[in-house]
Design a protein around this motif. Structure first.
Motif, PDB file in Angstrom:
ATOM      1  N   MET A   1      -2.776  -8.331   5.196  1.00 11.78           N
ATOM      2  CA  MET A   1      -2.035  -7.583   4.184  1.00 11.78           C
ATOM      3  C   MET A   1      -2.952  -7.200   3.021  1.00 11.78           C
ATOM      4  O   MET A   1      -3.772  -7.998   2.579  1.00 11.78           O
ATOM      5  CB  MET A   1      -0.873  -8.416   3.646  1.00 11.78           C
ATOM      6  CG  MET A   1       0.138  -8.822   4.690  1.00 11.78           C
ATOM      7  SD  MET A   1       1.057  -7.465   5.377  1.00 11.78           S
ATOM      8  CE  MET A   1       2.210  -7.174   4.096  1.00 11.78           C
ATOM      9  N   VAL A   2      -2.808  -5.963   2.547  1.00  2.94           N
ATOM     10  CA  VAL A   2      -3.568  -5.479   1.399  1.00  2.94           C
ATOM     11  C   VAL A   2      -2.581  -4.920   0.375  1.00  2.94           C
ATOM     12  O   VAL A   2      -1.481  -4.500   0.716  1.00  2.94           O
ATOM     13  CB  VAL A   2      -4.603  -4.395   1.788  1.00  2.94           C
ATOM     14  CG1 VAL A   2      -5.683  -4.978   2.666  1.00  2.94           C
ATOM     15  CG2 VAL A   2      -3.949  -3.216   2.454  1.00  2.94           C
ATOM     16  N   SER A   3      -2.986  -4.903  -0.904  1.00  4.85           N
ATOM     17  CA  SER A   3      -2.167  -4.342  -1.969  1.00  4.85           C
ATOM     18  C   SER A   3      -2.615  -2.918  -2.227  1.00  4.85           C
ATOM     19  O   SER A   3      -3.811  -2.655  -2.350  1.00  4.85           O
ATOM     20  CB  SER A   3      -2.315  -5.156  -3.243  1.00  4.85           C
ATOM     21  OG  SER A   3      -1.888  -6.466  -3.036  1.00  4.85           O
ATOM     22  N   LYS A   4      -1.653  -2.015  -2.310  1.00  2.00           N
ATOM     23  CA  LYS A   4      -1.956  -0.609  -2.552  1.00  2.00           C
ATOM     24  C   LYS A   4      -1.182  -0.165  -3.786  1.00  2.00           C
ATOM     25  O   LYS A   4       0.033  -0.346  -3.856  1.00  2.00           O
ATOM     26  CB  LYS A   4      -1.561   0.213  -1.331  1.00  2.00           C
ATOM     27  CG  LYS A   4      -1.847   1.685  -1.460  1.00  2.00           C
ATOM     28  CD  LYS A   4      -1.446   2.377  -0.164  1.00  2.00           C
ATOM     29  CE  LYS A   4      -1.726   3.763  -0.071  1.00  2.00           C
ATOM     30  NZ  LYS A   4      -1.806   4.820  -0.611  1.00  2.00           N
ATOM     31  N   HIS A   5      -1.884   0.398  -4.761  1.00  7.22           N
ATOM     32  CA  HIS A   5      -1.227   0.912  -5.954  1.00  7.22           C
ATOM     33  C   HIS A   5      -0.659   2.283  -5.624  1.00  7.22           C
ATOM     34  O   HIS A   5      -1.377   3.153  -5.146  1.00  7.22           O
ATOM     35  CB  HIS A   5      -2.233   1.007  -7.106  1.00  7.22           C
ATOM     36  CG  HIS A   5      -2.746  -0.327  -7.512  1.00  7.22           C
ATOM     37  ND1 HIS A   5      -2.179  -1.058  -8.522  1.00  7.22           N
ATOM     38  CD2 HIS A   5      -3.750  -1.084  -7.036  1.00  7.22           C
ATOM     39  CE1 HIS A   5      -2.820  -2.201  -8.642  1.00  7.22           C
ATOM     40  NE2 HIS A   5      -3.790  -2.239  -7.756  1.00  7.22           N
TER      41      HIS A   5
ATOM     42  N   ALA B   1       9.406  10.660  -4.805  1.00  6.87           N
ATOM     43  CA  ALA B   1      10.827  10.796  -4.476  1.00  6.87           C
ATOM     44  C   ALA B   1      11.286   9.649  -3.573  1.00  6.87           C
ATOM     45  O   ALA B   1      12.402   9.147  -3.701  1.00  6.87           O
ATOM     46  CB  ALA B   1      11.078  12.131  -3.801  1.00  6.87           C
ATOM     47  N   GLN B   2      10.416   9.226  -2.643  1.00  5.54           N
ATOM     48  CA  GLN B   2      10.777   8.137  -1.733  1.00  5.54           C
ATOM     49  C   GLN B   2      10.701   6.780  -2.410  1.00  5.54           C
ATOM     50  O   GLN B   2      11.444   5.862  -2.086  1.00  5.54           O
ATOM     51  CB  GLN B   2       9.850   8.156  -0.517  1.00  5.54           C
ATOM     52  CG  GLN B   2      10.027   9.397   0.330  1.00  5.54           C
ATOM     53  CD  GLN B   2       8.873   9.581   1.301  1.00  5.54           C
ATOM     54  OE1 GLN B   2       7.810   9.019   1.123  1.00  5.54           O
ATOM     55  NE2 GLN B   2       9.097  10.403   2.313  1.00  5.54           N
ATOM     56  N   ASN B   3       9.775   6.628  -3.359  1.00  5.92           N
ATOM     57  CA  ASN B   3       9.597   5.382  -4.084  1.00  5.92           C
ATOM     58  C   ASN B   3       9.580   5.687  -5.589  1.00  5.92           C
ATOM     59  O   ASN B   3       8.516   5.774  -6.190  1.00  5.92           O
ATOM     60  CB  ASN B   3       8.291   4.704  -3.636  1.00  5.92           C
ATOM     61  CG  ASN B   3       8.134   3.323  -4.206  1.00  5.92           C
ATOM     62  OD1 ASN B   3       9.021   2.800  -4.860  1.00  5.92           O
ATOM     63  ND2 ASN B   3       6.981   2.719  -3.965  1.00  5.92           N
ATOM     64  N   PRO B   4      10.771   5.868  -6.209  1.00  3.96           N
ATOM     65  CA  PRO B   4      10.808   6.284  -7.613  1.00  3.96           C
ATOM     66  C   PRO B   4      10.243   5.235  -8.581  1.00  3.96           C
ATOM     67  O   PRO B   4       9.800   5.569  -9.664  1.00  3.96           O
ATOM     68  CB  PRO B   4      12.292   6.519  -7.883  1.00  3.96           C
ATOM     69  CG  PRO B   4      13.010   5.840  -6.809  1.00  3.96           C
ATOM     70  CD  PRO B   4      12.093   5.729  -5.643  1.00  3.96           C
ATOM     71  N   GLN B   5      10.224   3.972  -8.176  1.00  3.84           N
ATOM     72  CA  GLN B   5       9.705   2.911  -9.031  1.00  3.84           C
ATOM     73  C   GLN B   5       8.177   2.896  -9.052  1.00  3.84           C
ATOM     74  O   GLN B   5       7.577   2.604 -10.060  1.00  3.84           O
ATOM     75  CB  GLN B   5      10.234   1.558  -8.528  1.00  3.84           C
ATOM     76  CG  GLN B   5       9.975   0.408  -9.461  1.00  3.84           C
ATOM     77  CD  GLN B   5      10.803   0.509 -10.734  1.00  3.84           C
ATOM     78  OE1 GLN B   5      11.799   1.200 -10.788  1.00  3.84           O
ATOM     79  NE2 GLN B   5      10.369  -0.191 -11.763  1.00  3.84           N
ATOM     80  N   GLY B   6       7.553   3.207  -7.898  1.00  7.47           N
ATOM     81  CA  GLY B   6       6.093   3.120  -7.818  1.00  7.47           C
ATOM     82  C   GLY B   6       5.658   1.667  -7.813  1.00  7.47           C
ATOM     83  O   GLY B   6       6.402   0.793  -7.410  1.00  7.47           O
ATOM     84  N   GLY B   7       4.432   1.403  -8.256  1.00  7.52           N
ATOM     85  CA  GLY B   7       3.954   0.029  -8.384  1.00  7.52           C
ATOM     86  C   GLY B   7       3.032  -0.386  -7.259  1.00  7.52           C
ATOM     87  O   GLY B   7       2.450   0.440  -6.563  1.00  7.52           O
TER      88      GLY B   7
END
Length: 104
Positions: free
Chosen positions: A43-47, A52-58
Motif C-alpha cells: 500500500m502507498v499513500s497518494k495525495h 467530482a468523484q472525490n470532493p473531499q480530496g486528501g
C-alpha cells in the motif's frame, strides 16, 4: 515473452521486500512490466486533489504493483508456498502445484 506462472485470482505470499510475509489475492497482472497488484499489500499513500468523484480530496491509500519474482503461489491444500508446473493431463495443458501435485 516469458510465460508467467502467477495469474489473476491466485492467492499469493510476498517473499521479498518491505511487505514480506503478506498474503493476498492477485487483482491484475501486467505482463509487459512483469508486475502484479496484490489486494491489501504494498500500500502507498497518494495525495489527491478534490474532484467530482472525490470532493473531499486528501490522502488516499492504494495498492502499488510488485514484481512477480517477489511473489510465491500458496497451495490451497497445505497453505504453504509452492512452485508451479505445467503438464498435459487428459489432453489438456494444466497448471499444478509441485508440492501437492494437485491441479490449480
Amino acid at each position: 515473452m516469458k510465460k508467467l506462472k502467477i495469474k489473476t485470482g491466485d492467492t499469493v505470499r510476498i517473499i521479498a521486500g518491505d511487505h514480506k510475509g503478506t498474503e493476498g489475492k492477485v487483482m491484475t497482472v501486467n505482463r509487459e512490466k512483469n508486475k502484479a497488484i496484490v489486494e491489501g499489500a504494498n500500500m502507498v499513500s497518494k495525495h489527491q486533489k478534490p474532484s467530482a468523484q472525490n470532493p473531499q480530496g486528501g490522502i488516499v491509500k492504494k495498492e502499488s504493483p510488485i514484481n512477480i519474482s517477489n511473489l510465491s503461489l500458496i497451495d490451497a491444500k497445505s497453505g504453504k508456498t509452492t512452485r508451479v508446473g505445467y503438464e498435459v493431463r487428459d489432453g489438456k495443458k494444466v497448471r499444478f502445484s509441485k508440492k501437492s501435485n494437485e491441479v490449480i
